[in-house]
Design a protein around this motif. Structure first.
Motif, short mmCIF file in Angstrom:
data_model
loop_
_atom_site.label_atom_id
_atom_site.label_comp_id
_atom_site.label_asym_id
_atom_site.label_seq_id
_atom_site.Cartn_x
_atom_site.Cartn_y
_atom_site.Cartn_z
N SER A 114 0.81 -1.22 0.00
CA SER A 114 0.00 0.00 0.00
C SER A 114 0.84 1.27 0.00
CB SER A 114 -0.93 0.01 1.23
OG SER A 114 -1.83 -1.07 1.20
N HIS A 115 2.14 1.13 0.06
CA HIS A 115 3.04 2.28 0.16
C HIS A 115 4.31 2.01 -0.66
CE1 HIS A 115 0.47 2.46 3.74
NE2 HIS A 115 0.57 3.77 3.62
N TRP A 116 4.22 2.26 -1.96
CA TRP A 116 5.36 2.14 -2.85
C TRP A 116 6.12 3.45 -2.92
CZ3 TRP A 116 6.45 -1.99 -6.57
CH2 TRP A 116 5.64 -3.11 -6.38
N ILE A 117 7.35 3.38 -3.38
CA ILE A 117 8.11 4.58 -3.74
C ILE A 117 8.23 4.59 -5.27
CG2 ILE A 117 10.34 5.75 -3.63
CD1 ILE A 117 10.71 4.56 -0.84
N ILE A 118 7.78 5.68 -5.89
CA ILE A 118 7.83 5.79 -7.34
C ILE A 118 8.90 6.81 -7.72
CG2 ILE A 118 6.56 6.42 -9.42
CD1 ILE A 118 4.01 5.50 -8.05
N ILE A 119 9.86 6.36 -8.51
CA ILE A 119 10.92 7.23 -9.02
C ILE A 119 10.62 7.45 -10.50
CG2 ILE A 119 13.41 7.52 -9.34
CD1 ILE A 119 13.79 5.43 -7.09
N ARG A 120 10.31 8.69 -10.87
CA ARG A 120 9.77 8.92 -12.20
C ARG A 120 10.19 10.28 -12.75
NH1 ARG A 120 3.83 9.52 -13.19
NH2 ARG A 120 4.73 10.75 -14.88
N THR A 121 9.92 10.46 -14.04
CA THR A 121 10.07 11.77 -14.63
C THR A 121 9.01 12.71 -14.06
OG1 THR A 121 9.94 13.02 -16.69
CG2 THR A 121 8.61 11.04 -16.56
N SER A 122 9.34 14.00 -14.04
CA SER A 122 8.35 14.97 -13.59
C SER A 122 7.28 15.25 -14.64
CB SER A 122 9.04 16.29 -13.20
OG SER A 122 9.65 16.89 -14.34
N ALA A 123 7.51 14.77 -15.88
CA ALA A 123 6.49 14.94 -16.92
C ALA A 123 5.22 14.21 -16.50
CB ALA A 123 7.01 14.39 -18.24
N SER A 124 4.10 14.73 -16.96
CA SER A 124 2.82 14.15 -16.58
C SER A 124 2.56 12.87 -17.37
CB SER A 124 1.69 15.15 -16.83
OG SER A 124 1.53 15.36 -18.22
N GLU A 125 1.58 12.11 -16.94
CA GLU A 125 1.21 10.88 -17.63
C GLU A 125 0.80 11.17 -19.07
OE1 GLU A 125 0.79 7.33 -17.08
OE2 GLU A 125 2.42 7.85 -15.74
N ARG A 126 0.14 12.30 -19.31
CA ARG A 126 -0.32 12.59 -20.67
C ARG A 126 0.84 12.89 -21.62
NH1 ARG A 126 -1.92 17.10 -17.70
NH2 ARG A 126 -0.82 19.05 -18.25
N ASP A 127 2.03 13.19 -21.07
CA ASP A 127 3.20 13.41 -21.92
C ASP A 127 3.94 12.12 -22.27
OD1 ASP A 127 2.92 16.23 -22.01
OD2 ASP A 127 3.88 16.41 -20.04
N LEU A 128 3.59 11.04 -21.59
CA LEU A 128 4.22 9.74 -21.81
C LEU A 128 3.30 8.85 -22.64
CD1 LEU A 128 5.50 9.08 -18.17
CD2 LEU A 128 6.88 9.78 -20.13
N PRO A 129 3.83 7.76 -23.20
CA PRO A 129 2.92 6.80 -23.81
C PRO A 129 1.94 6.29 -22.75
CG PRO A 129 5.13 5.88 -23.58
CD PRO A 129 5.23 7.33 -23.26
N PRO A 130 0.69 6.06 -23.11
CA PRO A 130 -0.28 5.60 -22.12
C PRO A 130 0.16 4.30 -21.46
CG PRO A 130 -1.37 6.21 -24.17
CD PRO A 130 0.10 6.21 -24.45
N GLU A 131 -0.27 4.08 -20.25
CA GLU A 131 0.05 2.83 -19.57
C GLU A 131 -0.39 1.66 -20.44
OE1 GLU A 131 -0.45 0.69 -15.20
OE2 GLU A 131 -1.81 2.31 -15.75
N GLY A 132 0.47 0.67 -20.57
CA GLY A 132 0.20 -0.46 -21.44
C GLY A 132 0.73 -0.28 -22.85
N THR A 133 1.36 0.87 -23.13
CA THR A 133 1.93 1.17 -24.44
C THR A 133 3.44 1.27 -24.32
OG1 THR A 133 -0.07 2.41 -25.01
CG2 THR A 133 1.87 2.77 -26.40
#
Length: 602
Positions: A114-133
């Motif tokens: 229930s408590h993951w750590i996500i290391i990611r780009t600061s770009a939003s999801e809409r700037d990336l390929p959609p999940e599953g792509t």
């Protein structure tokens, strides 16, 4: 009763059902559209002789909640300090388009589901390929890579955050410390610098350490075009790991003068910690030796429950000497090319809906696409190594030296592995095999052993066109392989039909009385076999009863045969092999099932 690990607890009734099901030929294939069970444990299921994975990794964003704070990290700031200070549930957002140089140690923390750590780009999801792509390098500002398929990107804006290792040797930029758990890496470019250096692993576990619950999602992991970068991800001692929707490129070792000899996009199956389950789904996987390898080194554990689906396993032909656009190492030497997928230590593997393209010989291998070869490699450092319960279905293979190498053999020191058995291979299309440029043997499959005994190999509904031989067979004259099945397939017999592996008198079952005639080889090398309901193009002489022998490819009745160039291997309405299988299906691979399973994988 001799069993392999978890098989010993299987009820005898289930075993009887398994045997009867295998004799009736493999179960129908599953397309990529059919969801696999996602619970941590599921009731064991079988595809022919092979047990399917019992556990599958859950990897969606919804499965990795991070309800804590979001910490933004700008270029030039101390990322390691931020990692050390992070709390379970935090999102670490790295500045999009920025580069973070260094070796970053991912710390162990008391996180949970229930408590993951996500290391990611600061770009939003809409700037990336959609999940599953699948991620493509154009999201890092790269519109094309020479010799690779086109990306077809709408734009090439750099929205990824880059982690780059700048040392002159070693491994990095990501090291998972002992106990690291519940991390998701999203929208990152993970690479190396230092021209001329050999970098061994871009992502790895701390030596002897353990890591769990790791997701690599929409990342681009790559080496450099002419340097030695041995691996993208070294799984090591890890469990509950997923690599999804990602792009791996430029993993290679240099022939003759290099510091490494075997390069992979993803490798695992070595070490002394429990390993698996693993999920490798919807990735572009490029490496000179093997795109994916399990085993090949010291281990006291067997990785289990491995799901490998809907990937594109690829080598650019510009790596092949003689290609007009050849690219090798900076010194002009070629990269060491071997195979596309190899198992030396693994149990319960589902390999489904994958596209495999380009493998050639000329080094220590001869361009087989897939190897199932349990190996106690390195002077008895893995006596428990095993390859068992492997299902390969609904796949396409093209432009290779040969198809499958299925072989149980000792390593160079004479050490033997534990087991190699229960393989279900069905609904596979293999074309453009064994052309001169591939420097391969030109066979559908090598089936051979010295020890341990090879058991329960079922090939069903195969469409393939080997030019030299249908099978390359070898084994001890006094100890036969057990339970081999080849059914419902459309194949060319090849120039020599069945050939012997060589290896001296101890592996000469295929040279016993009768010579290399297929019927005699089967009787001499297997204590039990089934070989019927196949269309063997150009076959002649002594074959088992119950097969068909069209003289030419035209006599089969394909909709369009062109051996790897826009072919349509559906059978025409006039073909006498429609509905000719033991299951009432057309002979050859189920083209519609393969098409559905591989749609979008390239």
């Amino acid at each position: 009763m001799n069993c392999v690990r978890s098989q010993c607890s299987t009820h005898w009734a289930v075993r009887i059902v398994l045997v009867l099901g295998w004799l009736c030929i493999a179960l129908p294939g599953h397309s990529i559209a059919n969801p696999l069970p996602q619970n941590a444990m599921s009731t064991p299921q079988f595809d022919g002789p092979a047990e399917l994975p019992r556990a599958y990794v859950r990897s969606s964003l919804a499965d990795t909640p991070a309800p804590g704070r979001t910490v933004f990290v700008k270029e030039g700031e101390d990322l390691q300090k931020v990692l050390d200070a992070a709390s379970c549930g935090d999102i670490i957002a790295l500045q999009a388009g920025a580069t973070f140089h260094g070796l970053f140690k991912i710390p162990a923390k008391p996180c949970d589901d229930s408590h993951w750590i996500i290391i990611r780009t600061s770009a939003s999801e809409r700037d990336l390929p959609p999940e599953g792509t699948r991620m493509r390098p154009c999201y890092a500002g790269v519109d094309a890579l020479p010799g690779r398929p086109p990306f077809h990107c709408a734009s090439t804006k750099n929205v990824l955050a880059k982690l780059s290792y700048a040392a002159s040797s070693g491994s990095g930029p990501i090291v998972l410390t002992d106990g690291a758990n519940h991390y998701r890496f999203l929208g990152l470019e993970i690479t190396r610098e230092s021209p001329g250096a050999t970098i061994y692993n871009l992502v790895l576990q701390e030596d002897g350490g353990d890591a769990s619950h790791l997701i690599f999602d929409r990342v681009w992991i790559h080496g450099t075009p002419q340097d030695e970068t041995t691996r993208g991800i070294l799984l090591g001692g890890s469990s509950q790991v997923a690599v999804v929707d990602s792009f791996f490129s430029d993993f290679h070792c240099t022939a003759g003068t290099g510091a490494c000899t075997d390069a992979q996009a993803i490798a695992g199956g070595t070490g002394s910690r429990p390993m698996g389950p693993y999920k490798i789904v919807n990735n572009f996987l490029e490496a000179a030796a093997e795109s994916v390898l399990f085993g090949g080194g010291a281990a006291t554990q067997v990785p289990t429950d491995i799901e490998i689906r809907h990937n594109y396993l690829f080598k650019p032909v510009i790596w092949r000497p003689g290609d007009p656009h050849f690219v090798g190492a900076a010194n002009g030497r070629p990269f060491i090319v071997k195979n596309l997928f190899e198992l030396k230590n693994a149990q319960r593997v589902l390999f489904e809906g994958n596209v495999l393209e380009n493998a050639w010989g000329g080094f220590s291998q001869t361009g087989f696409a897939i190897l199932l070869t349990p190996k106690n490699q390195g002077h008895n450092t893995c006596p428990l190594c095993t390859v068992t319960d492997v299902t390969i279905r609904d796949c396409k293979i093209s432009h290779v030296g040969s198809g499958f190498q299925i072989a149980n053999s000792r390593d160079d020191s004479g050490a033997a592995a534990s087991a190699g058995e229960r393989y279900s291979i069905h609904d596979v299309i293999i074309d453009d095999i064994g052309k001169p440029s591939s420097q391969g043997i030109g066979t559908l499959a090598q089936i051979s052993m010295d020890t341990p005994t090879l058991r329960s190999v079922a090939l069903n509904h195969i469409t393939a066109f080997p030019p030299k031989s249908l099978f390359l067979v070898g084994g001890p004259p006094d100890r036969a392989m057990r339970d081999f099945s080849f059914t419902n397939s459309i194949v060319t017999a090849g120039e020599y039909q069945f050939t012997a592996t060589g290896g001296g008198p101890q592996l000469a079952c295929s040279s016993e009385p009768g010579g290399n005639a297929p019927g005699d080889v089967l009787k001499n090398c297997f204590n039990s076999y089934r070989f019927d309901h196949n269309a063997i193009i150009g076959g002649w002489g002594n074959w088992p009863r119950g097969n068909n022998f069209p003289k030419t490819l035209r006599d089969v009745g394909f909709t369009n045969y062109s051996d790897g160039s826009g072919s349509d291997y559906h059978l025409s309405k006039q073909s006498r092999f429609r509905n000719g299988g033991t299951d009432g299906k057309d002979l050859g691979a189920d083209v519609d099932a393969v098409t559905r399973a591989t749609a979008g994988a390239q």
